[in-house]
Design an enzyme around this catalytic site. Structure first.
Site, PDB file in Angstrom:
ATOM      1  N   ARG A  85       2.005   0.888   6.578  1.00  0.00           N
ATOM      2  CA  ARG A  85       2.153   0.834   5.116  1.00  0.00           C
ATOM      3  C   ARG A  85       2.095  -0.618   4.645  1.00  0.00           C
ATOM      4  O   ARG A  85       1.406  -0.949   3.678  1.00  0.00           O
ATOM      5  CB  ARG A  85       3.487   1.479   4.729  1.00  0.00           C
ATOM      6  N   SER A 112      11.658   2.515  -2.544  1.00  0.00           N
ATOM      7  CA  SER A 112      10.306   2.281  -2.011  1.00  0.00           C
ATOM      8  C   SER A 112      10.290   2.512  -0.496  1.00  0.00           C
ATOM      9  O   SER A 112      10.475   3.637  -0.047  1.00  0.00           O
ATOM     10  CB  SER A 112       9.822   0.884  -2.420  1.00  0.00           C
ATOM     11  N   LEU A 113      10.133   1.463   0.332  1.00  0.00           N
ATOM     12  CA  LEU A 113      10.133   1.670   1.785  1.00  0.00           C
ATOM     13  C   LEU A 113      11.432   2.324   2.252  1.00  0.00           C
ATOM     14  O   LEU A 113      11.463   3.025   3.271  1.00  0.00           O
ATOM     15  CB  LEU A 113       9.917   0.348   2.531  1.00  0.00           C
ATOM     16  N   GLN A 124       3.824   7.751  -3.985  1.00  0.00           N
ATOM     17  CA  GLN A 124       4.761   6.641  -4.185  1.00  0.00           C
ATOM     18  C   GLN A 124       4.079   5.275  -4.059  1.00  0.00           C
ATOM     19  O   GLN A 124       4.476   4.311  -4.701  1.00  0.00           O
ATOM     20  CB  GLN A 124       5.880   6.784  -3.137  1.00  0.00           C
ATOM     21  N   GLN A 151      12.168  -3.684  -0.057  1.00  0.00           N
ATOM     22  CA  GLN A 151      11.738  -5.061   0.173  1.00  0.00           C
ATOM     23  C   GLN A 151      12.434  -6.024  -0.779  1.00  0.00           C
ATOM     24  O   GLN A 151      12.675  -5.702  -1.933  1.00  0.00           O
ATOM     25  CB  GLN A 151      10.221  -5.167  -0.006  1.00  0.00           C
ATOM     26  N   HIS A 209       2.894  -0.691  -5.973  1.00  0.00           N
ATOM     27  CA  HIS A 209       3.141   0.401  -6.920  1.00  0.00           C
ATOM     28  C   HIS A 209       2.284   0.303  -8.182  1.00  0.00           C
ATOM     29  O   HIS A 209       2.778   0.388  -9.301  1.00  0.00           O
ATOM     30  CB  HIS A 209       4.636   0.477  -7.279  1.00  0.00           C
TER      31      HIS A 209
END
Length: 313
Positions: free
Chosen positions: A120, A95-96, A253, A10, A204
């Site tokens: 998510r 991340s993603l 995660q 992102q 996170h």
């Protein structure tokens, strides 16, 4: 040359992303249609035309970034005959981007990946009411100093390190008041810059536990195969291939530290000399450059970049 493929997270989204690919390649158009169908949403129209405020929403940005990365992968494979698994040693995503990496390496279907990322994004947004959480970038701080800063700032509230991006860039996340205290502590400790980030939720950190629970349930229902190349986990900062382990790590995660710097250094320790960022923007290539000057970073996202890269292979 040993190379790794990287998939952006992102912040790499931009209105117009994927449009050139769709205009140039039927393969990309089919991929975008596949994602639109999986989500029952005209996500591609939002990617190509905006508005930016809607594209930036976490639940849209996450599947959109995956869609562009996968369009690049599909065009590379089908239109230029590039066998990614034969040309690389590892894949990694920020991340993603880890979901994009798994999909690109055949571990997840495009439809499942799109739906997982939509969920998510929605779950992360819902986990914390708007305005209660925050994230901040500490520029000029390594991880150990950032950990000292958040420990001082906690005072019974959640604040922790969210992304260790490398090159003296650590992102912190948590309750807004605690993040604001951490910014003041950072300034007092001589950190070059400490500033709030324009994000809609504190990713996170422990406040994301409801989203982690939602992902555990969703991941339990999808088929995840062993990827064609090991995927460097954000949680362990090393290559992972076991589907059961990967599912558990994807859940961890959501609340855990993205160990990007360590993951890049692990790739180097495995002999990786070049990284190729596939998708929107050039953020990860820039981070790699700051982490280790010996690794050659490339970004491939446009038709021209794809053509030049395929020819050079």
């Amino acid at each position: 040359m040993s190379r790794a493929f990287l998939f952006p997270g992102q912040g790499s989204q931009a209105v117009g992303m994927g449009k050139e690919l769709a205009e140039a390649f039927a393969t990309a158009r089919h991929l975008f249609q596949e994602v639109d169908d999986a989500l029952s949403q005209k996500l591609s129209a939002l990617m190509f035309e905006g508005p930016e405020a809607d594209l930036t929403l976490t639940e849209n940005a996450q599947p959109a970034l995956m869609a562009v990365s996968l369009a690049v992968v599909r065009v590379a494979e089908k239109d230029f005959g590039v066998d990614l698994a034969a040309k690389g040693a590892f894949a990694a995503g920020h991340s993603l981007g880890e979901y994009s990496a798994l999909c690109a390496m055949g571990a997840l279907s495009v439809a499942d990946t799109a739906r997982l990322l939509k969920l998510r994004g929605q779950s992360m947004q819902k986990a914390v009411p708007v305005g209660e959480g925050a994230m901040a970038a500490l520029l000029g701080a390594e991880l150990d100093l950032a950990q000292q800063i958040v420990a001082e700032a906690q005072q019974g509230e959640v604040v922790g390190c969210a992304n260790d991006n490398g090159g003296g860039q650590v992102v912190i996340s948590g309750k807004k008041s605690a993040v604001e205290r951490a910014i003041e502590v950072a300034k007092a400790k001589g950190v070059k810059r400490a500033m709030l980030l324009p994000v809609s939720a504190p990713f996170h950190c422990a406040m994301m536990q409801p989203a982690a629970d939602a992902m555990a349930e969703a991941l339990g229902k999808v088929a995840l195969k062993a990827p064609r190349l090991p995927i460097v986990s954000n949680v362990t900062a090393k290559g992972e291939s076991n589907p059961d382990d990967i599912k558990k790590l994807l859940v961890q995660q959501v609340t855990g530290l993205v160990r990007w710097r360590e993951g890049v250094l692990w790739l180097k320790s495995q002999g990786v000399a070049q990284v190729v960022e596939l998708g929107s923007g050039k953020v990860l290539a820039g981070l790699v450059k700051r982490i280790d000057k010996d690794i050659e970073p490339l970004s491939v996202g446009s038709p021209a970049e794809l053509e030049a890269w395929a020819k050079a292979l």
